[in-house]
Design a protein around this motif. Structure first.
Motif, PDB file in Angstrom:
ATOM      1  N   GLY A   1      -4.702  16.746   2.272  1.00  0.00           N
ATOM      2  CA  GLY A   1      -4.797  15.633   1.324  1.00  0.00           C
ATOM      3  C   GLY A   1      -3.918  14.480   1.792  1.00  0.00           C
ATOM      4  O   GLY A   1      -4.326  13.319   1.788  1.00  0.00           O
ATOM      5  N   HIS A   2      -2.710  14.824   2.225  1.00  0.00           N
ATOM      6  CA  HIS A   2      -1.817  13.779   2.735  1.00  0.00           C
ATOM      7  C   HIS A   2      -2.366  13.177   4.017  1.00  0.00           C
ATOM      8  O   HIS A   2      -2.174  11.996   4.296  1.00  0.00           O
ATOM      9  CB  HIS A   2      -0.419  14.354   2.970  1.00  0.00           C
ATOM     10  N   LEU A   3      -3.070  14.015   4.777  1.00  0.00           N
ATOM     11  CA  LEU A   3      -3.686  13.504   5.999  1.00  0.00           C
ATOM     12  C   LEU A   3      -4.737  12.441   5.644  1.00  0.00           C
ATOM     13  O   LEU A   3      -4.795  11.371   6.235  1.00  0.00           O
ATOM     14  CB  LEU A   3      -4.344  14.660   6.760  1.00  0.00           C
TER      15      LEU A   3
ATOM     16  N   THR B   1       9.710   7.717 -12.053  1.00  0.00           N
ATOM     17  CA  THR B   1       9.816   7.058 -10.758  1.00  0.00           C
ATOM     18  C   THR B   1       8.711   6.027 -10.593  1.00  0.00           C
ATOM     19  O   THR B   1       8.947   4.907 -10.131  1.00  0.00           O
ATOM     20  CB  THR B   1       9.684   8.091  -9.617  1.00  0.00           C
ATOM     21  N   ASP B   2       7.495   6.394 -10.990  1.00  0.00           N
ATOM     22  CA  ASP B   2       6.405   5.445 -10.815  1.00  0.00           C
ATOM     23  C   ASP B   2       6.542   4.230 -11.725  1.00  0.00           C
ATOM     24  O   ASP B   2       6.111   3.133 -11.370  1.00  0.00           O
ATOM     25  CB  ASP B   2       5.048   6.132 -11.001  1.00  0.00           C
ATOM     26  N   ALA B   3       7.151   4.430 -12.891  1.00  0.00           N
ATOM     27  CA  ALA B   3       7.389   3.280 -13.773  1.00  0.00           C
ATOM     28  C   ALA B   3       8.360   2.319 -13.097  1.00  0.00           C
ATOM     29  O   ALA B   3       8.101   1.107 -13.003  1.00  0.00           O
ATOM     30  CB  ALA B   3       7.936   3.752 -15.117  1.00  0.00           C
TER      31      ALA B   3
ATOM     32  N   VAL C   1       0.859  -1.180   0.000  1.00  0.00           N
ATOM     33  CA  VAL C   1       0.000   0.000   0.000  1.00  0.00           C
ATOM     34  C   VAL C   1       0.900   1.236   0.000  1.00  0.00           C
ATOM     35  O   VAL C   1       1.735   1.411   0.875  1.00  0.00           O
ATOM     36  CB  VAL C   1      -0.951   0.011   1.219  1.00  0.00           C
ATOM     37  N   ASP C   2       0.733   2.038  -1.024  1.00  0.00           N
ATOM     38  CA  ASP C   2       1.521   3.265  -1.209  1.00  0.00           C
ATOM     39  C   ASP C   2       0.626   4.401  -0.734  1.00  0.00           C
ATOM     40  O   ASP C   2      -0.391   4.700  -1.355  1.00  0.00           O
ATOM     41  CB  ASP C   2       1.858   3.349  -2.712  1.00  0.00           C
ATOM     42  N   PHE C   3       0.948   4.963   0.415  1.00  0.00           N
ATOM     43  CA  PHE C   3       0.056   5.994   0.958  1.00  0.00           C
ATOM     44  C   PHE C   3       0.815   7.057   1.734  1.00  0.00           C
ATOM     45  O   PHE C   3       2.023   6.933   1.924  1.00  0.00           O
ATOM     46  CB  PHE C   3      -1.042   5.353   1.813  1.00  0.00           C
ATOM     47  N   SER C   4       0.089   8.057   2.118  1.00  0.00           N
ATOM     48  CA  SER C   4       0.623   9.257   2.786  1.00  0.00           C
ATOM     49  C   SER C   4       1.485  10.052   1.796  1.00  0.00           C
ATOM     50  O   SER C   4       1.005  10.976   1.173  1.00  0.00           O
ATOM     51  CB  SER C   4       1.403   8.894   4.053  1.00  0.00           C
ATOM     52  N   SER C   5       2.758   9.648   1.641  1.00  0.00           N
ATOM     53  CA  SER C   5       3.632  10.176   0.584  1.00  0.00           C
ATOM     54  C   SER C   5       3.625  11.690   0.404  1.00  0.00           C
ATOM     55  O   SER C   5       3.345  12.186  -0.689  1.00  0.00           O
ATOM     56  CB  SER C   5       3.283   9.498  -0.747  1.00  0.00           C
ATOM     57  N   PRO C   6       3.961  12.442   1.444  1.00  0.00           N
ATOM     58  CA  PRO C   6       4.084  13.887   1.272  1.00  0.00           C
ATOM     59  C   PRO C   6       5.399  14.229   0.558  1.00  0.00           C
ATOM     60  O   PRO C   6       6.179  13.328   0.243  1.00  0.00           O
ATOM     61  CB  PRO C   6       4.109  14.409   2.716  1.00  0.00           C
ATOM     62  N   ASN C   7       5.612  15.505   0.324  1.00  0.00           N
ATOM     63  CA  ASN C   7       6.791  15.917  -0.418  1.00  0.00           C
ATOM     64  C   ASN C   7       7.728  16.726   0.460  1.00  0.00           C
ATOM     65  O   ASN C   7       7.289  17.624   1.178  1.00  0.00           O
ATOM     66  CB  ASN C   7       6.359  16.746  -1.625  1.00  0.00           C
ATOM     67  N   VAL C   8       9.006  16.386   0.375  1.00  0.00           N
ATOM     68  CA  VAL C   8      10.004  17.057   1.193  1.00  0.00           C
ATOM     69  C   VAL C   8       9.993  18.557   0.919  1.00  0.00           C
ATOM     70  O   VAL C   8       9.907  18.983  -0.233  1.00  0.00           O
ATOM     71  CB  VAL C   8      11.405  16.468   0.915  1.00  0.00           C
TER      72      VAL C   8
ATOM     73  N   GLY D   1      -7.514  13.438  -8.231  1.00  0.00           N
ATOM     74  CA  GLY D   1      -6.855  14.117  -9.341  1.00  0.00           C
ATOM     75  C   GLY D   1      -5.766  13.272  -9.997  1.00  0.00           C
ATOM     76  O   GLY D   1      -5.461  13.467 -11.175  1.00  0.00           O
ATOM     77  N   GLN D   2      -5.205  12.327  -9.272  1.00  0.00           N
ATOM     78  CA  GLN D   2      -4.111  11.529  -9.836  1.00  0.00           C
ATOM     79  C   GLN D   2      -4.577  10.188 -10.402  1.00  0.00           C
ATOM     80  O   GLN D   2      -3.766   9.350 -10.774  1.00  0.00           O
ATOM     81  CB  GLN D   2      -3.051  11.271  -8.757  1.00  0.00           C
ATOM     82  N   GLN D   3      -5.888  10.038 -10.447  1.00  0.00           N
ATOM     83  CA  GLN D   3      -6.427   8.750 -10.868  1.00  0.00           C
ATOM     84  C   GLN D   3      -5.916   8.306 -12.242  1.00  0.00           C
ATOM     85  O   GLN D   3      -5.477   7.175 -12.412  1.00  0.00           O
ATOM     86  CB  GLN D   3      -7.944   8.831 -10.899  1.00  0.00           C
TER      87      GLN D   3
ATOM     88  N   GLY E   1      11.252  12.282 -14.095  1.00  0.00           N
ATOM     89  CA  GLY E   1      10.194  12.936 -13.313  1.00  0.00           C
ATOM     90  C   GLY E   1       9.315  11.928 -12.590  1.00  0.00           C
ATOM     91  O   GLY E   1       9.690  10.767 -12.400  1.00  0.00           O
ATOM     92  N   TYR E   2       8.147  12.418 -12.209  1.00  0.00           N
ATOM     93  CA  TYR E   2       7.173  11.621 -11.451  1.00  0.00           C
ATOM     94  C   TYR E   2       6.841  10.310 -12.171  1.00  0.00           C
ATOM     95  O   TYR E   2       6.793   9.245 -11.559  1.00  0.00           O
ATOM     96  CB  TYR E   2       5.924  12.484 -11.273  1.00  0.00           C
ATOM     97  N   ASP E   3       6.616  10.408 -13.502  1.00  0.00           N
ATOM     98  CA  ASP E   3       6.252   9.216 -14.275  1.00  0.00           C
ATOM     99  C   ASP E   3       7.384   8.199 -14.287  1.00  0.00           C
ATOM    100  O   ASP E   3       7.149   6.981 -14.175  1.00  0.00           O
ATOM    101  CB  ASP E   3       5.913   9.590 -15.730  1.00  0.00           C
TER     102      ASP E   3
END
Ligand code: ARG
Length: 786
Positions: A348-350, A525-527, A334-341, A549-551, A521-523
């Motif tokens: 939203g992160h909450l 890393t997710d790949a 489960v990939d969750f919380s994940s705020p940004n430094v 929004g990230q669906q 970028g984000y993509d």
């Protein structure tokens, strides 16, 4: 042409007659020696496409009447009735009256229903022979004519069995055991040639870890399949009764089955009755009733509900859904919380943290291996800017580390300079490259920034009591080039102005796995992350929890993973998208100090308010907590309230953040639930007894006892549903309902000092166990006393 049987009568000999007739008819139709006769809708027959379904005795008779049955008497239906009410009881009486007579064993038959007129038969058959004991005459007189006439009939007619033979033959099957073998050789030969049909309803047994709901669903599925095999009906639509008065479960399928039968069935109610007649034998259902609209209300045996509650109270644990419900034990991530430094950790992160934690807890409870991953945003181009800013604004930072408590302001300052100062911008860009190349000083500063952020994030996690393992974006950095290479090899990558893109059907834009400047970028890393999780870690279930929004991003990542062959059919890839948290004004939520949004403050505010309300209660004499206990209770209830307020909403909806609502002592709030749990605990405490060890009889006599016990038994279904659809609000709704049932129970049923005190205490205890388990799954601590 298929000829199938739908027995419409609950009586065995009538069903048998129809069954044998139908089986023979099918044989004949298949051979082509008989054509299906027209049917009348009022017979309750069904014709579906090519299928002819015999639904009842009248139709069987009609099928055979015109041609095959050589009998002048027009009322063939009467035969069925005659054999039901006169013939069969006579056979039974015959067996009962004589020992040592030619009569042999016969299964016990139904009660005698007297009926005088069987004109058709009386006219057709000869009187009983002499030599039969006088006392048996009356009974014999009723079976002998059939046997003798049939024997005589068969002597003149040696044709293949017709449907008429079948009809006669089944009665003969019942009568034959009453006569010595060889008394009616032709009848015996006929019976031997009839198709044999097994009418016994298959019995169903509940699996050891099968929930009541699942078992009842399986029971109705079997009943529907027996009653309406031609429909291959997919879903028996079993749910809890809308009204407790009528039972525990209701099967809602009859109305839709009735519609699917297109007028062939008499009424939804008739459909419901046919289903009831086909329910397999079982140890579970006490009674059923068919409502006029057709649905079947089902009452479970109270012993079952009672035994369940007792075992929960005794063991102090509620069974989890079996792993078999998920196709075995799964490797979940489960990939969750994940705020940004260095950026704000916003509400939203909450949400992601709270929902993600519950999803993990539920999956862990079900017995899966669960990895709780914090995909921290700790990499990317913003670090060039942040490092440059830190170095220039705090030149002596190594000796004298800055006390950047508010990284958000730091981030904003850096951004301001970045936008305003071209020289700073260039330096920042160059710094990204040095960082990514592994320059030690850049890495040192990067680490410092991450540590500062982490400290702030950890405060939130600590208050929420959420465990997470950090595998930030940087963790995947080295895996990106290999991942892109593999995607290229698999022909999924196209070059667009130097950028490596993955186009997926039905999406208007591609995933960019490498930017045109060579950056990731984000993509990217997710790949790399999705590949790592599926291939290297061997996970077969991935859940990502972010705002809606990230669906599309995640759906694209999943499609890419499938296209790359990193998944199997049984692998689950899910994105759980949640809505926006709004202020009371309906705008995106901000805490009071508008500039900075410190989630910690937001959480603590709930505790402060809760404490004030508890102090008031103490003053009013409504609460007996000591001062130090008030603080502790305020923290439990305050944090619990924030979590619950979030979890009880459907994740996909937006909600308005309201302290007043979440801290209300009534309605579907954590405060109400925690109070009602504490009340329950105090009843048990006051009894002074070791409740789990009490010896008890049946727990469910009073309707309120029963409703509570039934509710308890539904917990396991709710947990399973949440594990499959990630909707914690189901669990909240359940907890609220349970608590309402508990209140109803203690309102109507006196516990302490009642003759049923022990039983009622055990029921309280079981409720407590289930409530605490539900709180735990929601990540909410509970109190035994408030
Ligand atoms: N850091 C992202 C955000 O704040 C969420 C990351 C979600 N997980 C992922 N694998 N992309 O929106």
């Amino acid at each position: 042409m298929l000829f199938r049987l739908r027995p419409s009568s609950a009586s065995e000999s009538a069903r048998h007659k129809v069954a044998v007739t139908a089986a023979l008819a099918q044989q004949k139709i298949e051979e082509g020696s008989v054509a299906a006769a027209p049917f009348e809708p009022e017979d309750g027959c069904v014709v579906e496409g090519e299928d002819v379904v015999v639904c009842g005795a009248p139709h069987a008779c009609r099928l055979i009447a015109g041609s095959a049955l050589r009998c002048a008497d027009p009322v063939v239906d009467d035969w069925i009735e005659w054999s039901e009410t006169i013939f069969a009881p006579a056979v039974a009486a015959l067996v009962a009256s004589f020992e040592g007579s030619p009569v042999r064993a016969l299964p016990p038959s139904r009660p005698v229903v007297e009926r005088d007129e069987f004109s058709f038969l009386l006219g057709a058959f000869t009187p009983p022979p002499n030599g039969v004991p006088a006392a048996a005459k009356a009974a014999i007189s009723k079976t002998w004519p059939l046997m003798a006439a049939l024997e005589g009939f068969l002597a003149t007619d040696n044709s293949d069995p017709t449907l008429a033979h079948a009809l006669l033959g089944v009665d003969a099957v019942y009568a034959l055991p009453a006569w010595a073998p060889g008394s009616f050789p032709r009848v015996e030969a006929l019976v031997a040639r009839l198709p044999s049909v097994d009418l016994r309803p298959a019995s169903l047994e509940r699996g050891t870890d099968e929930s009541p709901t699942k078992f009842v669903t399986r029971l109705f599925a079997a009943a529907i399949a027996r009653a309406f095999p031609q429909l291959e009906w997919p879903d028996p639509a079993v749910m809890r009764c809308a009204n407790d008065k009528f039972g525990d479960y209701q099967c809602n399928a009859p109305m839709s089955i009735f519609k699917a039968l297109k007028g062939a069935a008499k009424s939804p109610r008739a459909v419901g009755e046919a289903i009831v007649a086909s329910i397999p034998a079982n140890q579970f259902v006490a009674s059923t009733s068919v409502a006029p609209a057709g649905f079947v209300n089902t009452v479970l045996r109270s012993e079952i509900l009672s035994a369940f509650a007792v075992s929960v109270a005794r063991s102090g644990a509620v069974p989890a859904p079996p792993l078999s419900a998920f196709g075995g034990k799964r490797q979940v991530l489960v990939d969750f919380s994940s705020p940004n430094v260095a950026k704000e950790m916003h509400v939203g992160h909450l949400r992601s943290t709270i929902i993600g934690d519950t999803v993990c807890r539920v999956l862990e409870y079900c017995g899966h291996e669960v990895r709780r991953v914090n995909h921290l945003g700790d990499w990317g181009t913003q670090f060039g800017m942040l490092i440059t800013h830190l170095e220039t604004a705090y030149p002596d930072f190594t000796e004298n580390p800055p006390n950047i408590t508010d990284l958000t302001t730091f981030y904003k300052d850096a951004k301001k300079r970045f936008d305003a100062d071209p020289e700073f911008k260039d330096k920042s860009r160059a710094r990204v490259v040095t960082l990514q190349a592994g320059d030690p000083r850049s890495l040192e500063i990067w680490r410092l920034l991450c540590d500062l952020s982490r400290k702030e994030f950890d405060k939130v996690y600590e208050r929420l009591d959420v465990a997470l393992n950090e595998y930030g974006e940087s963790y995947y950095n080295d895996m990106i080039p290999g991942t892109i290479e593999e995607l290229e090899r698999k022909g999924l990558v196209s070059d667009e102005n130097g950028a490596a893109c993955i186009h997926l059907p039905n999406h208007g834009f591609p995933l960019i796995v490498r930017k045109s400047d060579g950056g990731y970028g984000y993509d990217s890393t997710d790949a790399a992350a999705v590949r790592h999780r599926l291939i290297d870690l061997g996970c077969d279930w991935l859940v990502y929890i972010t705002d809606v929004g990230q669906q599309e991003h995640f759906h694209m990542v999943f499609e890419m993973a499938r296209a790359a062959g990193w998944t199997r059919d049984d692998v689950r890839l899910r994105h759980v998208g949640f809505g926006v948290v709004q202020g009371l004004d309906g705008k995106r939520f901000r805490t009071r100090s508008s500039e900075t949004t410190r989630l910690v403050d937001l959480l603590d505010e709930a505790v402060v308010r809760m404490e004030a309300s508890l102090v008031d209660r103490v003053k009013d004499g409504k609460c007996s907590l000591s001062d130090d206990k008030v603080k502790e209770a305020a923290a439990v209830v305050g944090y619990g309230a924030v979590k619950y307020f979030d979890l009880h909403q459907h994740p996909a909806t937006n909600y308005k953040f309201s302290y007043d609502k979440m801290l209300s002592t009534s309605g579907n709030t954590a405060v109400y639930l925690l109070y009602s749990h504490a009340r329950l605990a105090s009843i048990i405490r006051k009894s002074g007894l070791d409740v789990p060890t009490l010896v008890v009889q049946d727990l469910v006599h009073h309707p309120k006892e029963r409703q509570l016990a039934f509710e308890l038994s539904l917990f396991v279904d709710v947990v399973e549903a949440v594990a499959n659809d990630y909707l914690p609000n189901r669990l909240c709704d359940y907890l609220y309902r349970l608590s309402t049932k508990f209140t109803d129970f203690v309102t109507d049923c006196k516990v302490l000092g009642d003759p049923r005190q022990s039983e009622r205490l055990v029921l309280c205890e079981a409720t407590g166990v289930v409530m605490r388990q539900a709180f735990t799954l929601l990540g909410i601590k509970y109190l035994m006393q408030i």
